[in-house]
Design an enzyme around this catalytic site. Structure first.
Site, mmCIF file in Angstrom:
data_model
loop_
_atom_site.group_PDB
_atom_site.id
_atom_site.type_symbol
_atom_site.label_atom_id
_atom_site.label_comp_id
_atom_site.label_asym_id
_atom_site.label_seq_id
_atom_site.Cartn_x
_atom_site.Cartn_y
_atom_site.Cartn_z
ATOM 1 N N CYS A 151 51.650 41.092 43.942
ATOM 2 C CA CYS A 151 51.770 39.620 43.940
ATOM 3 C C CYS A 151 53.140 39.185 43.444
ATOM 4 O O CYS A 151 53.705 38.213 43.949
ATOM 5 C CB CYS A 151 50.718 39.002 43.024
ATOM 6 S SG CYS A 151 49.053 39.471 43.412
HETATM 7 C C1 BEZ Z 1 48.750 43.519 42.920
HETATM 8 O O1 BEZ Z 1 48.984 42.371 43.256
HETATM 9 O O2 BEZ Z 1 49.622 44.306 42.667
HETATM 10 C C2 BEZ Z 1 47.326 43.999 42.807
HETATM 11 C C3 BEZ Z 1 46.323 43.136 42.430
HETATM 12 C C4 BEZ Z 1 45.025 43.631 42.295
HETATM 13 C C5 BEZ Z 1 44.762 44.955 42.558
HETATM 14 C C6 BEZ Z 1 45.786 45.796 42.962
HETATM 15 C C7 BEZ Z 1 47.084 45.317 43.089
#
Ligand code: BEZ
Length: 209
Positions: free
Chosen positions: A45
């Site tokens: 994200c």
């Molecule tokens: C991420 O945005 O990196 C992420 C969020 C939840 C689970 C795995 C990755």
């Protein structure tokens, strides 16, 4: 699950990084994108929000306003935005909605219980100025979205809305387009005076209007 193509994107009010937020007022007469992500302080994200911030000029050129949404509280999102600016060499320049209660995420079908009962998946909606949902995608938490493809999709959607054309696989700005199948040949000839390349009765190319 979620809203369907052709439906109206529902309005909502909420709390955001730019203050109290009304979705329709924020969009005004522009196109809109609302995209969710699983949570603050998550690595994928972080890169997605950084990329969207860096692409602001591209969204502006296309008259698109972007809104992020996550199911965390505002304080946490504000702290995370500082990290995003630092690590992604950007300034987050679009609102991020703090949807801790999941009210908006539920309205937009951004929570997929088989993936997580609490976190939003990577949903993204492209919304026309008349508030119609024109495109939706859903990615899992593990895979960041391709925002070059989102820009390409906006270009195609805007072109199809303005002209009687549809876009072939992998189409990019400046490449030939397909004459809308419902347009009879004689009408098509009037619409596209630069010429039509007729491969089959249903497959007619013309240069990008
Ligand atoms: C991420 O945005 O990196 C992420 C969020 C939840 C689970 C795995 C990755």
């Amino acid at each position: 699950m979620g809203l369907k193509l052709g439906e109206d994107a529902p309005n909502f009010q909420g709390t955001s990084t730019i203050g109290e937020f009304d979705f329709y007022s924020f969009l005004g007469p522009s196109w809109g994108i609302i995209f969710s992500h699983p949570g603050a302080f998550t690595p994928v994200c972080t890169t997605e929000l950084g990329e969207v911030a860096r692409l602001k000029n591209e969204f502006d050129k296309r008259n698109v306003k972007v809104v992020g949404l996550t199911t965390d509280d505002l304080g946490k999102i504000q702290e995370w935005v500082k990290d995003i600016n630092e690590t992604q060499q950007c300034t987050v320049n679009f609102p991020v909605i703090a949807d801790q209660s999941h009210k908006i995420a539920s309205l937009y079908g951004m929570i997929h219980p088989d993936a997580s009962a609490t976190f939003t998946v990577r949903s993204l909606y492209i919304i026309s100025p008349s508030r119609e949902i024109k495109l939706k995608i859903t990615y899992p938490a593990s895979l960041g979205r391709n925002f070059t493809e989102i820009l390409r999709a906006i270009d195609g959607l805007q072109l199809s809305k303005e002209h009687a054309v549809v876009l072939p696989a992998n189409w990019k700005q400046g490449e030939d387009v397909i004459v809308a199948p419902q347009l009879p040949d004689d009408v098509a000839a009037l619409h596209f005076p630069k010429g039509i390349k007729r491969i089959k009765p249903y497959l007619r190319y013309t240069s990008q209007p």
